[in-house]
Design an enzyme around this catalytic site. Sequence first.
Site, mmCIF file in Angstrom:
data_model
loop_
_atom_site.group_PDB
_atom_site.id
_atom_site.type_symbol
_atom_site.label_atom_id
_atom_site.label_comp_id
_atom_site.label_asym_id
_atom_site.label_seq_id
_atom_site.Cartn_x
_atom_site.Cartn_y
_atom_site.Cartn_z
ATOM 1 N N SER A 146 28.520 68.095 35.922
ATOM 2 C CA SER A 146 29.161 67.642 34.692
ATOM 3 C C SER A 146 29.891 66.309 34.911
ATOM 4 C CB SER A 146 30.103 68.737 34.167
ATOM 5 O OG SER A 146 30.485 68.487 32.844
ATOM 6 N N ASP A 222 23.039 75.034 27.424
ATOM 7 C CA ASP A 222 24.330 74.381 27.678
ATOM 8 C C ASP A 222 24.905 73.883 26.357
ATOM 9 O OD1 ASP A 222 26.377 72.535 28.414
ATOM 10 O OD2 ASP A 222 25.386 72.165 30.333
ATOM 11 N N HIS A 255 26.330 76.053 31.083
ATOM 12 C CA HIS A 255 27.049 75.030 31.839
ATOM 13 C C HIS A 255 27.863 75.613 32.992
ATOM 14 C CE1 HIS A 255 28.253 70.812 31.895
ATOM 15 N NE2 HIS A 255 29.515 71.147 32.057
#
Length: 276
Positions: A146, A222, A255
């Site tokens: 991320s 995600d 995620h």
Amino acid sequence: METLAANRSFGGVQGVYSYASAETGTGMTFSVYVPPHDDGAKLPVLWYLSGLTCTHANVTEKGNFRAACAEHGIIFVAPDTSPRGDNVPDDEAYDFGQGAGFYVDATQQPWAANFRMRSYIESELPALIAEHFPADMARQGITGHSMGGHGALTIALRNAGRFRSVSAFAPIVSPMSCPWGEKALSGYLGPDRDIWRAHDAVALIDDGARLDHLLVDQGTADNFLTEQLKTGLLALACRKAGIPATIRMQQGYDHSYYFIETFMAEHIGWHAARLK
């Protein structure tokens, strides 16, 4: 450097350490896994940069990387995501301030004095790793998740030839093009978008930076994919630049670290093939 913890794992040692950072002006904590190795051996190093709200502990406790690192003989380094402390500036929002350093050297007040994560990751911490661990700094790879995927991509693109291997899990590929990035880059670096380009993987590629190869995994489930991560922009930039990139959309994954741990061993094996 102070040892906060040291645990035997897969024949190696998982350690947690702290020291007083000159770059951030604070104490900084990081973790290092050193796999089993012969006396005097120098081992390749894989850097893992974490995402928003995380510390070194998230991947250390949930990343499931040690078995693969022991198998391939790779040191795994997990820094924190920002300076921390009562005297360090912070913000009430989760996506700015402590835990959200975005791997930049801030120029705006009140962040400039402490939020120097680019210099910390690119210069200060590598020197410490080289001094205290059996690390072969000529064989480095980098990955991240991320915000940390953003850090891994931009650091590799800015430091041509330094990293033999680069990968990422669900990276923020273009901070200039998403709410997280626009908030962070304007807050830390000011309003000049030309300055932001050095911290945007897609912009760096468009401006001529190159990688020899790249591996990216991104979950299709995600919830940040469309608004924040925008993986397609990276795929397009790599195609236009001729960068050999394996960008995989993993069906049904989100995620979280459930996603990361699923593909971590594969990433480590991919890095190992290039680091050796």
